[in-house]
Design a protein around this motif. Structure first.
Motif: not given
Length: 197
Positions: A66-71, A82-89, A94-98
């Motif tokens: 199970x792997x996920x990035x939470x923007x 910076x949120x650059x790493x989120x865009x590159x991941x 998914x949202x935090x709730x999901x």
């Protein structure tokens, strides 16, 4: 102090009820878990990504991941980060709730394994509190504590890199929480064997 009072007559989300029902059985599975956060304060910081991998019968199951990035754009914006790493991941986003709902479904009643796992569990518990849920019921094992017990060490801490070096686990480019979870799983199996668990 009286946390149990908060839970009386509280209606929990369906995913949480399903999770709680899984503790009728003894766990047969371990989950190596890694959580990446914005800082070290569970009350103020947030989860950025989760990575975990299943272990059963002393075997790491590469397909059981199970792997996920939470923007967490609002948190990052509010704190001028910076949120650059989120865009590159490349991990699913998914949202935090999901993400928390899916993580809870994935881990079930498994024993959680991590490096400084208490912090990871506390971060997840904080996210669960926002969803009107209780705290994780899973047992947890910490590979750093296991290593210290094996060598009767009390006065030194060991990073994940240091433990990997000690056990001659080749240092790959760990660029995601799933990469860290895999390293944790490898270390756990070595320590489990040496401790005779």
């Amino acid at each position: 102090m009286l946390d149990w009072l908060k839970n009386i007559n509280k209606e929990h989300p369906e995913f949480w009820k399903k999770y709680l029902s899984k503790f009728d059985k003894k766990p047969s599975r371990y989950i190596a878990l890694s959580v990446d956060t914005t800082g070290l304060n569970p009350k103020k910081d947030v989860i950025l990504s989760l990575g975990s991998i299943g272990i059963e019968k002393d075997t790491i199951h590469i397909g059981d991941v199970f792997e996920v990035t939470i923007p967490q754009y609002k948190f990052l914006h509010d704190n001028n980060l910076s949120n650059d790493f989120l865009l590159e991941s490349e991990q699913p986003k998914l949202s935090e709730v999901q993400a928390i709902e899916k993580l809870i479904d994935f881990i079930g009643n498994a024993t959680l394994v991590g490096h400084r796992i208490n912090f990871d569990v506390e971060m997840i518990n904080e996210a669960l509190e926002k969803l009107s849920c209780g705290r994780l019921k899973n047992e947890a094992l910490d590979i750093e504590v296991m290593y210290k017990k094996l060598h009767d060490i009390n006065d030194k801490n060991f990073s994940l890199d240091e433990l990997s070096h000690i056990f001659k686990i080749s240092k790959t480019e760990r660029i995601s929480t799933t990469d860290d979870a895999y390293t944790i799983a490898l270390l756990f199996l070595k320590l489990k064997s040496r401790l005779g668990l």
